[in-house]
Design a protein around this motif. Structure first.
Motif, PDB file in Angstrom:
ATOM      1  N   ILE A   1      -4.615  12.080  -7.091  1.00  0.00           N
ATOM      2  CA  ILE A   1      -4.993  11.982  -5.672  1.00  0.00           C
ATOM      3  C   ILE A   1      -6.100  10.934  -5.504  1.00  0.00           C
ATOM      4  O   ILE A   1      -6.050  10.094  -4.602  1.00  0.00           O
ATOM      5  N   VAL A   2      -7.086  10.968  -6.405  1.00  0.00           N
ATOM      6  CA  VAL A   2      -8.193  10.015  -6.310  1.00  0.00           C
ATOM      7  C   VAL A   2      -7.683   8.577  -6.482  1.00  0.00           C
ATOM      8  O   VAL A   2      -8.085   7.670  -5.750  1.00  0.00           O
ATOM      9  N   ARG A   3      -6.748   8.381  -7.436  1.00  0.00           N
ATOM     10  CA  ARG A   3      -6.220   7.020  -7.657  1.00  0.00           C
ATOM     11  C   ARG A   3      -5.534   6.510  -6.382  1.00  0.00           C
ATOM     12  O   ARG A   3      -5.762   5.388  -5.941  1.00  0.00           O
ATOM     13  N   ALA A   4      -4.696   7.350  -5.784  1.00  0.00           N
ATOM     14  CA  ALA A   4      -4.018   6.954  -4.543  1.00  0.00           C
ATOM     15  C   ALA A   4      -5.032   6.701  -3.436  1.00  0.00           C
ATOM     16  O   ALA A   4      -4.915   5.733  -2.671  1.00  0.00           O
ATOM     17  N   ALA A   5      -6.061   7.549  -3.364  1.00  0.00           N
ATOM     18  CA  ALA A   5      -7.077   7.389  -2.316  1.00  0.00           C
ATOM     19  C   ALA A   5      -7.888   6.121  -2.530  1.00  0.00           C
ATOM     20  O   ALA A   5      -8.344   5.495  -1.567  1.00  0.00           O
ATOM     21  N   GLU A   6      -8.069   5.711  -3.795  1.00  0.00           N
ATOM     22  CA  GLU A   6      -8.766   4.439  -4.053  1.00  0.00           C
ATOM     23  C   GLU A   6      -7.919   3.262  -3.557  1.00  0.00           C
ATOM     24  O   GLU A   6      -8.440   2.320  -2.965  1.00  0.00           O
ATOM     25  N   TYR A   7      -6.610   3.328  -3.807  1.00  0.00           N
ATOM     26  CA  TYR A   7      -5.726   2.277  -3.266  1.00  0.00           C
ATOM     27  C   TYR A   7      -5.798   2.264  -1.737  1.00  0.00           C
ATOM     28  O   TYR A   7      -5.888   1.205  -1.116  1.00  0.00           O
ATOM     29  N   LEU A   8      -5.766   3.454  -1.161  1.00  0.00           N
ATOM     30  CA  LEU A   8      -5.865   3.549   0.298  1.00  0.00           C
ATOM     31  C   LEU A   8      -7.200   2.957   0.769  1.00  0.00           C
ATOM     32  O   LEU A   8      -7.253   2.231   1.769  1.00  0.00           O
ATOM     33  N   GLY A   9      -8.264   3.238   0.007  1.00  0.00           N
ATOM     34  CA  GLY A   9      -9.583   2.698   0.322  1.00  0.00           C
ATOM     35  C   GLY A   9      -9.592   1.172   0.300  1.00  0.00           C
ATOM     36  O   GLY A   9     -10.240   0.534   1.132  1.00  0.00           O
ATOM     37  N   LEU A  10      -8.832   0.572  -0.643  1.00  0.00           N
ATOM     38  CA  LEU A  10      -8.727  -0.895  -0.669  1.00  0.00           C
ATOM     39  C   LEU A  10      -8.048  -1.398   0.606  1.00  0.00           C
ATOM     40  O   LEU A  10      -8.469  -2.382   1.206  1.00  0.00           O
TER      41      LEU A  10
ATOM     42  N   LEU B   1       0.819  -1.214   0.000  1.00  0.00           N
ATOM     43  CA  LEU B   1       0.000   0.000   0.000  1.00  0.00           C
ATOM     44  C   LEU B   1       0.854   1.265   0.000  1.00  0.00           C
ATOM     45  O   LEU B   1       0.549   2.224  -0.711  1.00  0.00           O
ATOM     46  N   GLU B   2       1.943   1.273   0.779  1.00  0.00           N
ATOM     47  CA  GLU B   2       2.698   2.535   0.891  1.00  0.00           C
ATOM     48  C   GLU B   2       3.423   2.911  -0.404  1.00  0.00           C
ATOM     49  O   GLU B   2       3.743   4.069  -0.605  1.00  0.00           O
ATOM     50  N   THR B   3       3.666   1.935  -1.302  1.00  0.00           N
ATOM     51  CA  THR B   3       4.284   2.306  -2.581  1.00  0.00           C
ATOM     52  C   THR B   3       3.282   3.024  -3.486  1.00  0.00           C
ATOM     53  O   THR B   3       3.663   3.646  -4.467  1.00  0.00           O
ATOM     54  N   LEU B   4       2.005   2.940  -3.157  1.00  0.00           N
ATOM     55  CA  LEU B   4       0.947   3.470  -4.026  1.00  0.00           C
ATOM     56  C   LEU B   4       0.229   4.683  -3.452  1.00  0.00           C
ATOM     57  O   LEU B   4      -0.312   5.499  -4.184  1.00  0.00           O
ATOM     58  N   ALA B   5       0.208   4.790  -2.119  1.00  0.00           N
ATOM     59  CA  ALA B   5      -0.657   5.800  -1.510  1.00  0.00           C
ATOM     60  C   ALA B   5       0.010   6.604  -0.407  1.00  0.00           C
ATOM     61  O   ALA B   5      -0.659   7.375   0.277  1.00  0.00           O
ATOM     62  N   SER B   6       1.326   6.442  -0.202  1.00  0.00           N
ATOM     63  CA  SER B   6       1.998   7.287   0.791  1.00  0.00           C
ATOM     64  C   SER B   6       2.082   8.708   0.260  1.00  0.00           C
ATOM     65  O   SER B   6       1.900   8.953  -0.947  1.00  0.00           O
ATOM     66  N   ALA B   7       2.365   9.648   1.153  1.00  0.00           N
ATOM     67  CA  ALA B   7       2.523  11.040   0.711  1.00  0.00           C
ATOM     68  C   ALA B   7       3.639  11.133  -0.328  1.00  0.00           C
ATOM     69  O   ALA B   7       3.530  11.892  -1.302  1.00  0.00           O
ATOM     70  N   SER B   8       4.712  10.346  -0.165  1.00  0.00           N
ATOM     71  CA  SER B   8       5.809  10.411  -1.149  1.00  0.00           C
ATOM     72  C   SER B   8       5.381   9.840  -2.490  1.00  0.00           C
ATOM     73  O   SER B   8       5.799  10.345  -3.534  1.00  0.00           O
ATOM     74  N   ALA B   9       4.569   8.771  -2.477  1.00  0.00           N
ATOM     75  CA  ALA B   9       4.105   8.192  -3.744  1.00  0.00           C
ATOM     76  C   ALA B   9       3.204   9.184  -4.473  1.00  0.00           C
ATOM     77  O   ALA B   9       3.301   9.356  -5.695  1.00  0.00           O
ATOM     78  N   ILE B  10       2.337   9.866  -3.709  1.00  0.00           N
ATOM     79  CA  ILE B  10       1.428  10.848  -4.320  1.00  0.00           C
ATOM     80  C   ILE B  10       2.239  12.027  -4.886  1.00  0.00           C
ATOM     81  O   ILE B  10       2.034  12.466  -6.016  1.00  0.00           O
ATOM     82  N   ALA B  11       3.220  12.499  -4.086  1.00  0.00           N
ATOM     83  CA  ALA B  11       4.035  13.641  -4.533  1.00  0.00           C
ATOM     84  C   ALA B  11       4.885  13.271  -5.753  1.00  0.00           C
ATOM     85  O   ALA B  11       5.095  14.099  -6.649  1.00  0.00           O
ATOM     86  N   ALA B  12       5.361  12.012  -5.812  1.00  0.00           N
ATOM     87  CA  ALA B  12       6.171  11.589  -6.967  1.00  0.00           C
ATOM     88  C   ALA B  12       5.343  11.680  -8.246  1.00  0.00           C
ATOM     89  O   ALA B  12       5.833  12.104  -9.303  1.00  0.00           O
ATOM     90  N   GLU B  13       4.074  11.315  -8.146  1.00  0.00           N
ATOM     91  CA  GLU B  13       3.187  11.419  -9.303  1.00  0.00           C
ATOM     92  C   GLU B  13       2.940  12.905  -9.633  1.00  0.00           C
ATOM     93  O   GLU B  13       2.888  13.288 -10.803  1.00  0.00           O
ATOM     94  N   GLY B  14       2.852  13.731  -8.605  1.00  0.00           N
ATOM     95  CA  GLY B  14       2.694  15.168  -8.824  1.00  0.00           C
ATOM     96  C   GLY B  14       3.889  15.757  -9.565  1.00  0.00           C
ATOM     97  O   GLY B  14       3.729  16.573 -10.486  1.00  0.00           O
ATOM     98  N   VAL B  15       5.088  15.311  -9.197  1.00  0.00           N
ATOM     99  CA  VAL B  15       6.308  15.797  -9.862  1.00  0.00           C
ATOM    100  C   VAL B  15       6.285  15.378 -11.339  1.00  0.00           C
ATOM    101  O   VAL B  15       6.601  16.169 -12.241  1.00  0.00           O
ATOM    102  N   ARG B  16       5.874  14.135 -11.585  1.00  0.00           N
ATOM    103  CA  ARG B  16       5.810  13.659 -12.975  1.00  0.00           C
ATOM    104  C   ARG B  16       4.833  14.519 -13.795  1.00  0.00           C
ATOM    105  O   ARG B  16       5.143  14.930 -14.923  1.00  0.00           O
ATOM    106  N   LEU B  17       3.684  14.830 -13.208  1.00  0.00           N
ATOM    107  CA  LEU B  17       2.695  15.650 -13.917  1.00  0.00           C
ATOM    108  C   LEU B  17       3.222  17.065 -14.149  1.00  0.00           C
ATOM    109  O   LEU B  17       3.026  17.648 -15.207  1.00  0.00           O
ATOM    110  N   LEU B  18       3.930  17.585 -13.133  1.00  0.00           N
ATOM    111  CA  LEU B  18       4.513  18.928 -13.254  1.00  0.00           C
ATOM    112  C   LEU B  18       5.516  18.972 -14.408  1.00  0.00           C
ATOM    113  O   LEU B  18       5.454  19.840 -15.274  1.00  0.00           O
ATOM    114  N   LEU B  19       6.429  17.991 -14.419  1.00  0.00           N
ATOM    115  CA  LEU B  19       7.520  18.000 -15.403  1.00  0.00           C
ATOM    116  C   LEU B  19       7.028  17.674 -16.812  1.00  0.00           C
ATOM    117  O   LEU B  19       7.670  18.020 -17.791  1.00  0.00           O
TER     118      LEU B  19
END
Ligand SMILES: [Zn+2]
Length: 299
Positions: free
Chosen positions: A237-246, A181-199
């Protein structure tokens, strides 16, 4: 009234508070851990912090609890493996060394289990008999309370909720497994996806908010960007939150708790996270109604 002291052994700061049995904090203070100095230097600073707070409170604490970020041998009071501290503190007799320096009994507990206990006794858990706590930060820590009692297991490692497998072939986790779970929904996993979207130019609002600086991308800046109209960021964020929901749903079918508390930095995302987790739990559990399971931030 007897006073107690709690010390949070963090990688960056030692944070300590003296409190009464009612949970009211009398005095608290932080000092840098200076973890590069190794266990003995950190222990000395911890003892100095306890002394300073006892002086400020005008009373010595009768016992000391230490929240430790890693694995412990609870029976003998040693640290076994602290992944985020230099030297990893293998077999350091922390309990007895600190007790002899501060002159009162010392109790060790994993830091997220400590937070779970705090939530049970003084937070939202006061009205709950069975609860789970997810601490969503750099990783995802956890703790579980069953029928009013913190579940520790023989190694104090029960409740590692961030290491339940959500995607069998997912990203490699720090624990060696894949798709935790933490590889998919931790704050660092969410931020890593944010960085990818930014770049990749898919997050114009986020770009504006962080001034194009990838180092300032966090769950907080991403939540703001999502609110201001960055749809790709909101989707991440929603994708990570869905993993967290699982992950929460797995715990709910296992324990049928009264309460699940989501804490740590990522909980600050707010409604987008909580609404998605609640909807995922409601939609994914068919065996029994889950309306009575509260999913809440820390109070
Ligand atoms: Zn893992």
């Amino acid at each position: 009234m007897d006073l107690y002291i709690g010390v949070d052994l963090g990688g960056t700061n030692l944070h300590a508070a003296i409190a009464g049995t009612d949970g009211r904090i009398v005095v608290e203070r932080s000092v840098p851990t200076l973890s590069h100095e190794g266990p003995s230097g950190v222990l000395t600073r911890m003892a100095q912090l306890v002394d300073a707070l006892a002086e400020a409170a005008g009373q010595r604490p009768v016992a000391c609890g230490v929240g430790v970020p890693g694995l412990l041998d609870l029976a003998v009071g040693t640290t076994k493996f602290l992944p985020n501290l230099p030297t990893n503190w293998r077999d350091v007799p922390l309990r007895d060394m600190l007790a002899s320096q501060i002159g009162c009994p010392v109790y060790l507990l994993n830091v997220v289990r400590t937070a779970t206990l705090g939530e049970l006794m003084f937070g939202r858990g006061r009205q709950a008999k069975t609860m789970a706590f997810f601490a969503i930060g750099t990783g995802i820590g956890g703790g579980v309370v069953v029928d009013g009692k913190l579940r520790l297991g023989p190694l104090g490692a029960a409740g590692e909720l961030g290491h339940q497998i959500i995607l069998p072939d997912g990203p490699r986790c720090g624990c060696g497994n894949r798709g935790c779970l933490e590889t998919l929904a931790s704050a660092s996993a969410i931020a890593a996806e944010g960085v990818r979207l930014l770049l990749s130019g898919q997050a114009p609002k986020l770009h504006e908010i962080v001034g194009g600086d990838a180092g300032r991308v966090s769950t907080k800046t991403m939540a703001q960007a999502a609110r201001e109209g960055d749809t790709r960021v909101a989707e991440a964020i929603v994708r990570a939150a869905e993993y967290l929901g699982l992950g929460v749903a797995n715990v709910v079918v296992t324990l049928h708790p009264d309460l699940v508390v989501l804490g740590g930095g990522a909980a600050a995302i707010g409604d987008l996270l909580f609404d998605t987790v609640r909807a995922t739990v409601a939609g994914r559990i068919g065996m029994f109604p889950t309306d009575g399971v509260r999913i809440e931030p820390r109070c």
